[in-house]
Structures are given as C-alpha cells and as structure tokens.
Design a protein around this motif. Structure first.
Motif, short mmCIF file in Angstrom:
data_model
loop_
_atom_site.label_atom_id
_atom_site.label_comp_id
_atom_site.label_asym_id
_atom_site.label_seq_id
_atom_site.Cartn_x
_atom_site.Cartn_y
_atom_site.Cartn_z
N GLU A 178 1.05 -1.18 0.04
CA GLU A 178 0.01 0.06 0.04
C GLU A 178 0.97 1.17 -0.12
OE1 GLU A 178 -3.05 -0.24 -0.51
OE2 GLU A 178 -3.08 -2.52 -0.34
N THR A 179 0.85 2.01 -1.11
CA THR A 179 1.61 3.34 -1.18
C THR A 179 0.66 4.56 -1.65
OG1 THR A 179 1.78 3.07 -3.56
CG2 THR A 179 3.35 1.64 -2.04
N VAL B 136 0.27 6.92 -4.79
CA VAL B 136 0.95 7.25 -6.09
C VAL B 136 0.59 8.66 -6.48
CG1 VAL B 136 0.73 6.54 -8.34
CG2 VAL B 136 0.65 4.64 -6.67
N THR C 278 0.82 11.53 -9.49
CA THR C 278 0.99 11.93 -10.84
C THR C 278 0.53 13.39 -11.41
OG1 THR C 278 -1.38 11.42 -11.20
CG2 THR C 278 0.44 9.79 -11.62
N MET D 286 -2.86 3.74 -3.55
CA MET D 286 -2.89 2.48 -4.28
C MET D 286 -2.06 1.33 -4.13
SD MET D 286 -2.27 2.88 -8.74
CE MET D 286 -3.91 3.93 -8.53
N VAL E 72 0.77 -1.54 -5.05
CA VAL E 72 1.57 -1.74 -6.32
C VAL E 72 2.15 -3.18 -5.93
CG1 VAL E 72 1.82 0.78 -6.60
CG2 VAL E 72 3.43 -0.39 -5.16
N VAL F 261 7.39 -2.27 -11.76
CA VAL F 261 6.35 -1.75 -10.83
C VAL F 261 5.10 -2.05 -11.46
CG1 VAL F 261 5.39 0.01 -9.44
CG2 VAL F 261 7.64 -0.37 -9.41
N LEU G 182 1.03 -1.47 -11.70
CA LEU G 182 -0.04 -0.67 -11.28
C LEU G 182 -1.46 -1.13 -12.05
CD1 LEU G 182 1.36 3.10 -11.21
CD2 LEU G 182 1.26 1.44 -9.37
N PRO H 206 -5.01 0.50 -11.78
CA PRO H 206 -6.09 1.17 -11.37
C PRO H 206 -7.48 0.95 -11.94
CG PRO H 206 -4.90 2.40 -12.95
CD PRO H 206 -4.06 1.31 -12.80
N SER I 147 -10.24 6.57 -13.54
CA SER I 147 -9.02 6.74 -12.80
C SER I 147 -8.08 8.13 -13.30
CB SER I 147 -8.29 5.73 -12.68
OG SER I 147 -6.66 5.99 -12.21
N THR J 179 -5.09 9.04 -11.89
CA THR J 179 -3.99 8.30 -11.95
C THR J 179 -3.56 7.72 -13.48
OG1 THR J 179 -3.92 7.82 -9.71
CG2 THR J 179 -2.47 6.72 -11.03
N ILE K 42 6.01 6.67 -6.82
CA ILE K 42 5.21 5.92 -5.56
C ILE K 42 6.17 6.58 -4.20
CG2 ILE K 42 4.11 3.75 -6.66
CD1 ILE K 42 6.67 2.42 -6.05
#
Length: 188
Positions: free
Chosen positions: A4-5, A7, A9, A21, A23, A30, A32, A34, A38, A40, A52
């Motif tokens: 759980e991080t 993110v 942008t 988000m 990851v 990495v 992703l 979504p 979204s 993101t 991240i």
C-alpha cells in the motif's frame, strides 16, 4: 504481494494528483492496476510517469479516499514528469514501460528510474495499519454489505483505541465520517 503506497502523478498542465494505491513488484518492474475511471491512469497515459511514495502518515490514505483532505504538499520529481509527496519517507520515480488496456482495470508496467530515501522508517503501529485497512473499506463501501463493514470497523477500532496518536485519530475520524455519510446517502 501488494504494497500500500501513495501514487502521485501530474496532469499535462502540471496539476498534481495524489491517490492511495496498492502496487506490486514483478520482474524488476512496478505494476499498477487502477480501476477505471482513474485520474492516476489518465495522467500516466498522458505523461508516461508516476511516483510511488512510502509514508507512515496515514492521514494521506484516509484523506484521499474520504475526500476530507486531498491537498498534500508536493514538489517536482527529479527525473520524471511528475510530483512527489513533500513528507514521504522515500519515493521511487517511474516511467511507463508497457500498457495493457482493459475496460475495467488496465495494467501499467513501470520501470524505476530514480529513488530517494528522505527519512528513516521507524515502523508502523497497529493504528496506522488499522487506518490503511479502514481507508480500503471506505473505497469499497459501494460493494460491501453494511454488516461486513461494521464487523471490520469494530475489530480495527481496537487498534485505534490502544495505539493511535493524533494523526491516526484524525484519519480514523475521517473514515468514520465517510462511512456515516455513505449510509445517509449524503455526497461530499
């Protein structure tokens, strides 16, 4: 394994976007994935970049998913066309390697091009983990039965009561308010 991080942008015009988000790390990339719609996803497709952020400030997780606080300080990333959280413990800057489109959940495989550690990670307390789980519950209120949410919240409340500091209590209050708002049918 999913981590759980946060993110971050930037839109083409530089406007930052911050989103919790999960990851994955796979084959040196990495991953992703979504759900649509979204911001993101839209920003990554437009700029081919994301960051991240690793943080123990769980207010960011709760604030973003509840809508009570989405404006966290950011600054320009060093090597990609994106932004990072000012107060992250560490961050990794990413460039889009491949994009597999999907009507519901596209998959973005991203290559790390730069990373920095800003502060030591001293560990999580149980309340921080409870807030992250609570934030995930809030993001799924539309599809979870109320009884399941109540059961999960009751268990998570134990960790809040025993180990929460000021930031965790603020974040938890946002989560509880979001659940109440959802049940009343009120919009934020």
């Amino acid at each position: 394994m999913i981590y759980e991080t946060i993110v971050t942008t930037a839109a083409r015009d530089g406007r930052p976007h911050i989103a919790p988000m999960g990851v994955r790390f796979e084959d040196g990339l990495v991953i992703l994935a979504p759900f649509r719609p979204s911001t993101t996803l839209d920003n990554i497709v437009a700029t081919r970049a994301a960051v991240i952020n690793f943080t123990t400030d769980v207010r960011v997780f709760a604030g973003c998913v509840t809508g009570y606080s989405r404006d966290w300080p950011t600054r320009a990333a060093a090597r990609v066309n994106s932004v990072l959280l000012e107060d992250s413990l560490a961050h990794t800057e990413l460039e889009l390697e491949t994009f597999r489109d999907d009507p519901q959940r596209p998959v973005l495989r991203m290559r790390s091009v730069h990373g920095e550690t800003h502060a030591p990670f001293t560990g999580f307390n149980r309340a921080q983990a409870a807030v992250v789980e609570g934030a995930i519950l809030v993001s799924r209120l539309f599809m979870l039965p109320a009884e399941k949410v109540d059961h999960e919240v009751a268990y998570l409340q134990i960790a809040i009561d025993k180990t929460a500091g000021e930031h965790e209590r603020i974040a938890w209050d946002w989560i509880m308010a979001a659940i109440a708002r959802h049940r009343s049918g009120a919009a934020r």
